[in-house]
Design a protein around this motif. Structure first.
Motif, PDB file in Angstrom:
ATOM      1  N   TYR A  36       0.841  -1.199   0.000  1.00 56.45           N
ATOM      2  CA  TYR A  36       0.000   0.000   0.000  1.00 56.45           C
ATOM      3  C   TYR A  36       0.874   1.246   0.000  1.00 56.45           C
ATOM      4  O   TYR A  36       2.075   1.202   0.290  1.00 56.45           O
ATOM      5  CB  TYR A  36      -0.922   0.008   1.220  1.00 56.45           C
ATOM      6  N   ASN A  37       0.256   2.364  -0.334  1.00 53.40           N
ATOM      7  CA  ASN A  37       0.867   3.684  -0.226  1.00 53.40           C
ATOM      8  C   ASN A  37       0.225   4.424   0.930  1.00 53.40           C
ATOM      9  O   ASN A  37      -0.980   4.272   1.191  1.00 53.40           O
ATOM     10  CB  ASN A  37       0.672   4.490  -1.507  1.00 53.40           C
ATOM     11  N   GLN A  38       1.048   5.239   1.621  1.00 56.57           N
ATOM     12  CA  GLN A  38       0.521   5.993   2.759  1.00 56.57           C
ATOM     13  C   GLN A  38       1.215   7.347   2.854  1.00 56.57           C
ATOM     14  O   GLN A  38       2.445   7.436   2.739  1.00 56.57           O
ATOM     15  CB  GLN A  38       0.736   5.205   4.051  1.00 56.57           C
ATOM     16  N   ILE A  39       0.420   8.400   3.054  1.00 54.07           N
ATOM     17  CA  ILE A  39       0.978   9.730   3.281  1.00 54.07           C
ATOM     18  C   ILE A  39       1.530   9.746   4.707  1.00 54.07           C
ATOM     19  O   ILE A  39       0.781   9.540   5.670  1.00 54.07           O
ATOM     20  CB  ILE A  39      -0.072  10.824   3.091  1.00 54.07           C
ATOM     21  N   THR A  40       2.832   9.980   4.849  1.00 59.04           N
ATOM     22  CA  THR A  40       3.521   9.838   6.123  1.00 59.04           C
ATOM     23  C   THR A  40       4.101  11.169   6.564  1.00 59.04           C
ATOM     24  O   THR A  40       4.753  11.866   5.774  1.00 59.04           O
ATOM     25  CB  THR A  40       4.647   8.794   6.017  1.00 59.04           C
ATOM     26  N   ASP A  41       3.841  11.528   7.826  1.00 62.28           N
ATOM     27  CA  ASP A  41       4.454  12.721   8.413  1.00 62.28           C
ATOM     28  C   ASP A  41       5.838  12.361   8.930  1.00 62.28           C
ATOM     29  O   ASP A  41       5.990  11.422   9.729  1.00 62.28           O
ATOM     30  CB  ASP A  41       3.590  13.260   9.567  1.00 62.28           C
ATOM     31  N   LEU A  42       6.829  13.106   8.499  1.00 60.56           N
ATOM     32  CA  LEU A  42       8.196  12.884   8.947  1.00 60.56           C
ATOM     33  C   LEU A  42       8.615  14.014   9.870  1.00 60.56           C
ATOM     34  O   LEU A  42       8.324  15.180   9.610  1.00 60.56           O
ATOM     35  CB  LEU A  42       9.156  12.809   7.752  1.00 60.56           C
ATOM     36  N   GLY A  43       9.308  13.644  10.930  1.00 55.65           N
ATOM     37  CA  GLY A  43       9.805  14.637  11.877  1.00 55.65           C
ATOM     38  C   GLY A  43      11.266  14.389  12.181  1.00 55.65           C
ATOM     39  O   GLY A  43      12.125  14.450  11.309  1.00 55.65           O
ATOM     40  N   ALA A  44      11.541  14.054  13.453  1.00 53.74           N
ATOM     41  CA  ALA A  44      12.924  13.787  13.857  1.00 53.74           C
ATOM     42  C   ALA A  44      13.460  12.506  13.236  1.00 53.74           C
ATOM     43  O   ALA A  44      14.669  12.296  13.199  1.00 53.74           O
ATOM     44  CB  ALA A  44      13.005  13.704  15.386  1.00 53.74           C
ATOM     45  N   ASN A  45      12.574  11.646  12.739  1.00 51.61           N
ATOM     46  CA  ASN A  45      13.009  10.381  12.134  1.00 51.61           C
ATOM     47  C   ASN A  45      13.328  10.519  10.648  1.00 51.61           C
ATOM     48  O   ASN A  45      13.520   9.512   9.962  1.00 51.61           O
ATOM     49  CB  ASN A  45      11.931   9.313  12.321  1.00 51.61           C
TER      50      ASN A  45
END
Length: 229
Positions: A36-45
């Motif tokens: 699957y595809n997923q919109i992912t929030d990226l932060g410190a990672n």
């Protein structure tokens, strides 16, 4: 000072181990359950994901559209991979076929009743609480859950690194024997000569001091007068 050197050595060894554990490829036999595809929030990672210039699609607010491969290990535990191109940035896997790998993974989806076991080559860690996933590099079908192909890419990298370390160690020993040890030996000889001169000067000062005290006592005795016999 000795304790500090030991602590620094241990910390350096741990850092090298973690670096190799993350960057070197690993192989795991799994059963693919979903892609699957997923919109992912990226932060410190963010450092555990591909660089922005590797072709990954990002939204206007900085979120990233990432492909994922959901799998199940032979022991029944779930294990999720991300599927991103690495580009020419670190680590140097030069992966540009994430779309093809996504298609292969989709074609490999199977059920527990009729499992199709795939051996996945990847790098990175799976840390659930930090939303960190290993990046799948390739996959191929194997005969069963116990089939674990030899991880020759990691063995080759470790072998090359070991050979380089051995070469550097020999070069350092030769440099030390030819350049450092003679300088240290000359310095030791110079220090020894200085010590000898200091000892001789000290002995001379002590002897002269004793001689001076003897002359002073003789002078005092000449003033006091010696008793006649």
């Amino acid at each position: 000072m000795r304790n500090l050197q030991v602590v620094l050595g241990v910390l350096f060894g741990v850092a090298v181990f973690l670096f190799l554990d993350y960057a070197l490829p690993s192989r795991t036999t799994v059963r693919v359950t979903n892609v699957y595809n997923q919109i992912t929030d990226l932060g410190a990672n963010t450092i555990f994901y591909a660089s922005a210039d590797s072709g990954t699609v990002e939204t206007a607010d900085g979120r990233r559209d990432i492909r994922y491969i959901a799998t199940v290990q032979p022991n029944g535990r779930p294990y999720v991979y991300r599927n991103e191109d690495t580009g020419w940035i670190w680590p140097p896997y030069f992966k540009y076929d994430s779309a093809n790998l996504h298609a292969i993974a989709a074609d490999s989806v199977s059920t527990a009743a009729e499992p199709r076991w795939m051996n996945v080559t990847s790098y990175g860690w799976r840390i659930s609480w930090a939303t960190i996933y290993p990046n799948a590099i390739s996959m191929r079908q194997v005969s069963g859950p116990g089939d674990a192909p030899l991880n020759w890419p990691a063995m080759i990298v470790l072998g090359v690194m070991g050979a380089l370390l051995l070469l550097l160690w020999r070069m350092w020993n030769q440099f030390r024997e030819r350049s450092i040890d003679p300088v240290v030996a000359r310095a030791d000889r110079a220090i020894g000569q200085v010590d000898q001169r200091l000892d001789a000067a000290r002995d001379r000062v002590v002897a002269e001091g004793r001689e001076a005290r003897g002359r002073y006592r003789g002078w005092l005795d000449s003033w006091r007068g010696k008793p006649r016999r």
